[in-house]
Design a protein around this motif. Structure first.
Motif, mmCIF file in Angstrom:
data_model
loop_
_atom_site.group_PDB
_atom_site.id
_atom_site.type_symbol
_atom_site.label_atom_id
_atom_site.label_comp_id
_atom_site.label_asym_id
_atom_site.label_seq_id
_atom_site.Cartn_x
_atom_site.Cartn_y
_atom_site.Cartn_z
ATOM 1 N N LYS A 74 0.834 -1.203 0.000
ATOM 2 C CA LYS A 74 0.000 0.000 0.000
ATOM 3 C C LYS A 74 0.868 1.253 0.000
ATOM 4 O O LYS A 74 0.542 2.254 -0.666
ATOM 5 N N ALA A 75 1.970 1.226 0.763
ATOM 6 C CA ALA A 75 2.875 2.372 0.779
ATOM 7 C C ALA A 75 3.510 2.587 -0.590
ATOM 8 O O ALA A 75 3.643 3.735 -1.054
ATOM 9 N N LEU A 76 3.917 1.508 -1.246
ATOM 10 C CA LEU A 76 4.488 1.638 -2.594
ATOM 11 C C LEU A 76 3.495 2.265 -3.560
ATOM 12 O O LEU A 76 3.848 3.144 -4.360
ATOM 13 N N GLU A 77 2.246 1.820 -3.481
ATOM 14 C CA GLU A 77 1.219 2.384 -4.360
ATOM 15 C C GLU A 77 1.053 3.882 -4.111
ATOM 16 O O GLU A 77 0.941 4.674 -5.057
ATOM 17 N N GLY A 78 1.051 4.282 -2.833
ATOM 18 C CA GLY A 78 0.913 5.701 -2.522
ATOM 19 C C GLY A 78 2.097 6.519 -3.007
ATOM 20 O O GLY A 78 1.930 7.615 -3.563
ATOM 21 N N TYR A 79 3.332 6.008 -2.809
ATOM 22 C CA TYR A 79 4.515 6.719 -3.296
ATOM 23 C C TYR A 79 4.482 6.864 -4.820
ATOM 24 O O TYR A 79 4.811 7.934 -5.361
ATOM 25 N N ARG A 80 4.105 5.801 -5.510
ATOM 26 C CA ARG A 80 4.088 5.863 -6.969
ATOM 27 C C ARG A 80 3.065 6.866 -7.481
ATOM 28 O O ARG A 80 3.347 7.630 -8.419
ATOM 29 N N ARG A 81 1.887 6.872 -6.881
ATOM 30 C CA ARG A 81 0.865 7.846 -7.300
ATOM 31 C C ARG A 81 1.314 9.262 -7.008
ATOM 32 O O ARG A 81 1.119 10.177 -7.816
ATOM 33 N N SER A 82 1.924 9.476 -5.837
ATOM 34 C CA SER A 82 2.383 10.815 -5.490
ATOM 35 C C SER A 82 3.501 11.269 -6.416
ATOM 36 O O SER A 82 3.518 12.429 -6.863
ATOM 37 N N LEU A 83 4.451 10.355 -6.735
ATOM 38 C CA LEU A 83 5.546 10.727 -7.629
ATOM 39 C C LEU A 83 5.040 10.970 -9.051
ATOM 40 O O LEU A 83 5.582 11.811 -9.773
ATOM 41 N N HIS A 84 3.983 10.279 -9.450
ATOM 42 C CA HIS A 84 3.405 10.514 -10.774
ATOM 43 C C HIS A 84 2.832 11.933 -10.868
ATOM 44 O O HIS A 84 2.912 12.561 -11.935
ATOM 45 N N LEU A 85 2.283 12.418 -9.759
ATOM 46 C CA LEU A 85 1.722 13.775 -9.755
ATOM 47 C C LEU A 85 2.796 14.842 -9.626
ATOM 48 O O LEU A 85 2.624 15.958 -10.134
ATOM 49 N N THR A 86 3.900 14.531 -8.935
ATOM 50 C CA THR A 86 4.997 15.495 -8.761
ATOM 51 C C THR A 86 6.318 14.799 -9.078
ATOM 52 O O THR A 86 7.068 14.432 -8.167
ATOM 53 N N PRO A 87 6.634 14.624 -10.345
ATOM 54 C CA PRO A 87 7.861 13.885 -10.709
ATOM 55 C C PRO A 87 9.150 14.587 -10.301
ATOM 56 O O PRO A 87 10.210 13.956 -10.299
ATOM 57 N N ASP A 88 9.101 15.865 -9.955
ATOM 58 C CA ASP A 88 10.308 16.600 -9.580
ATOM 59 C C ASP A 88 10.543 16.626 -8.072
ATOM 60 O O ASP A 88 11.481 17.281 -7.610
ATOM 61 N N ASP A 89 9.728 15.926 -7.312
ATOM 62 C CA ASP A 89 9.886 15.910 -5.858
ATOM 63 C C ASP A 89 10.945 14.868 -5.490
ATOM 64 O O ASP A 89 10.697 13.663 -5.506
ATOM 65 N N ASP A 90 12.144 15.345 -5.145
ATOM 66 C CA ASP A 90 13.242 14.434 -4.839
ATOM 67 C C ASP A 90 13.012 13.658 -3.549
ATOM 68 O O ASP A 90 13.477 12.516 -3.422
ATOM 69 N N THR A 91 12.309 14.255 -2.600
ATOM 70 C CA THR A 91 12.072 13.572 -1.326
ATOM 71 C C THR A 91 11.201 12.344 -1.522
ATOM 72 O O THR A 91 11.490 11.263 -0.985
ATOM 73 N N ILE A 92 10.130 12.493 -2.297
ATOM 74 C CA ILE A 92 9.260 11.341 -2.568
ATOM 75 C C ILE A 92 10.011 10.279 -3.360
ATOM 76 O O ILE A 92 9.869 9.073 -3.103
ATOM 77 N N ARG A 93 10.857 10.722 -4.295
ATOM 78 C CA ARG A 93 11.614 9.762 -5.092
ATOM 79 C C ARG A 93 12.583 8.971 -4.206
ATOM 80 O O ARG A 93 12.761 7.761 -4.380
ATOM 81 N N LEU A 94 13.199 9.659 -3.249
ATOM 82 C CA LEU A 94 14.098 8.967 -2.321
ATOM 83 C C LEU A 94 13.328 7.976 -1.459
ATOM 84 O O LEU A 94 13.758 6.826 -1.281
ATOM 85 N N ASP A 95 12.187 8.392 -0.920
ATOM 86 C CA ASP A 95 11.395 7.485 -0.090
ATOM 87 C C ASP A 95 10.937 6.264 -0.878
ATOM 88 O O ASP A 95 10.949 5.138 -0.363
ATOM 89 N N LEU A 96 10.543 6.485 -2.124
ATOM 90 C CA LEU A 96 10.109 5.367 -2.956
ATOM 91 C C LEU A 96 11.271 4.418 -3.242
ATOM 92 O O LEU A 96 11.134 3.186 -3.144
ATOM 93 N N GLY A 97 12.427 4.974 -3.600
ATOM 94 C CA GLY A 97 13.577 4.126 -3.873
ATOM 95 C C GLY A 97 14.014 3.319 -2.666
ATOM 96 O O GLY A 97 14.355 2.135 -2.774
ATOM 97 N N ARG A 98 13.989 3.935 -1.508
ATOM 98 C CA ARG A 98 14.371 3.229 -0.282
ATOM 99 C C ARG A 98 13.412 2.083 0.007
ATOM 100 O O ARG A 98 13.834 0.969 0.359
ATOM 101 N N LEU A 99 12.102 2.338 -0.151
ATOM 102 C CA LEU A 99 11.127 1.284 0.115
ATOM 103 C C LEU A 99 11.219 0.169 -0.927
ATOM 104 O O LEU A 99 11.051 -1.014 -0.598
#
Length: 378
Positions: free
Chosen positions: A259-284
């Motif tokens: 569920k967390a992965l799905e949320g990170y992916r949807r959030s990063l799709h809406l804001t592809p330039d957000d480095d913090t979300i990208r880092l959190d997604l990569g770590r997970l």
């Protein structure tokens, strides 16, 4: 004009009964004596004695039931009265006698017994120091990072401390829970002292309840603002923390991480330039074993990010994928963050120094991996 309806009894389950006890001490002995007389009559050799005795017993039970109904209408405490009713039906005068004994023992032990509500609140007393003041005291005393070692200290106390010390540790862990404190809670759940086990189980339930309450609130906000990346990211981070806390079984942990992965992916799709979300997604993704996707998600940040943690996780993903040539080139690609002059943590300085040099005589698999990224980036 009809009489006002009294408020229902609102006592807590652990409070001792008070209202109606005097009335009970009159009704219970009287009902017991009359029922004893009915039993004695039923055991006599008179004609139809058994049937008449049974009818008298049922009539007495019905009268006690009417009395209990009257207590309901008056908003009185029903616990002892209900005990009289449910024991008198099958046991007759023995049930009435047991109820009287129960009331007597209750009056005796309630003089010094602690109520359930008071006992529960004493397990986790409210902190008198606010979070701002607490943080200030940690900073001025140089203990702002003390929680990194507190987990081991708490675990040591749970193994060798006294029951009072263990209970104090559990109270602190429940009030200021972090994933590093999970071993201390698990040690409490396996303790030989029943009081410690009960408190640890209560603390675990409290921590999970707080996680679930926060989950429901964030999920409601994410549903109301389905196109808000901040709301989606907040929910995903909370689920990520929940899965990482160490209190869940493997299946539940995997479900929440999905569920967390799905949320990170949807959030990063809406804001592809957000480095913090990208880092959190990569770590997970790395925690879930998806190293290829983690490398793909983190690679666009390598040349532009000022955050060294992203390079740690990217290096970790390259090592897991066996892409050693790219891993060797990474310090040269970002010498400002991974070069000779970079201020690397002591645990990683020698590791990256090895990867910066020419290939050694030993195979790449023998070179120390870029481990420790999870702990340093968390």
């Amino acid at each position: 004009m009809s009489a006002p309806i009294p408020a229902a009894f609102d006592g807590l389950p652990g409070d001792r009964p008070s209202a109606g006890v005097g009335e009970l001490l009159l009704v219970a002995p009287a009902a017991g004596l009359l029922d004893a007389a009915a039993v004695a009559f039923a055991l006599s050799e008179l004609p139809y004695a058994l049937s008449l005795g049974a009818a008298l017993h049922l009539a007495l039970c019905a009268l006690v039931g009417l009395w209990v109904r009257g207590l309901v209408r008056r908003g009185r405490d029903l616990r002892l009265a209900g005990l009289l009713l449910v024991t008198m039906v099958p046991l007759g005068p023995v049930g009435a006698a047991c109820t009287v004994v129960t009331a007597a023992l209750l009056a005796l032990f309630s003089r010094y017994a602690t109520g359930f509500q008071d006992w529960y609140l004493s397990l986790f007393p409210d902190s008198e120091t606010g979070p701002v003041r607490e943080l200030y005291e940690l900073i001025v005393t140089g203990r702002e990072n003390a929680h990194l070692a507190a987990g081991d200290s708490f675990t040591d106390v749970m193994w060798i401390g006294s029951p009072q010390q263990k209970q104090a540790v559990i109270a602190l862990v429940a009030r200021h829970f972090r994933p590093a404190f999970t071993p201390a809670l698990k040690a409490g759940l396996a303790d030989a002292d029943p009081s410690v086990r009960v408190q640890a189980a209560t603390a675990t339930a409290r921590v999970e309840h707080e996680f679930n309450e926060r989950w429901l609130a964030l999920d409601h906000a994410a549903r109301d603002r389905a196109e808000d990346p901040d709301a989606l990211a907040a929910l995903a981070r909370h689920l990520d923390d929940y899965a990482f806390c160490g209190l869940l079984d493997a299946n539940r942990e995997a479900e929440i991480r999905e569920k967390a992965l799905e949320g990170y992916r949807r959030s990063l799709h809406l804001t592809p330039d957000d480095d913090t979300i990208r880092l959190d997604l990569g770590r997970l993704l790395l925690r879930c074993g998806l190293a290829a996707e983690a490398a793909a998600r983190l690679e666009p940040l390598v040349d532009r990010t000022p955050d060294r943690r992203i390079l740690y996780w990217y290096a970790e993903s390259l090592f897991r994928l066996g892409r050693f040539a790219e891993l060797r080139a990474l310090p040269g690609r970002r010498p400002d963050l991974l070069g000779d002059e970079a201020e690397l943590p002591h645990t990683l300085r020698d590791v990256f120094a090895l990867w910066r040099d020419d290939p050694p005589s030993t195979p790449p698999e023998a070179v120390p991996p870029v481990t420790g990224a999870k702990e340093l980036a968390a």
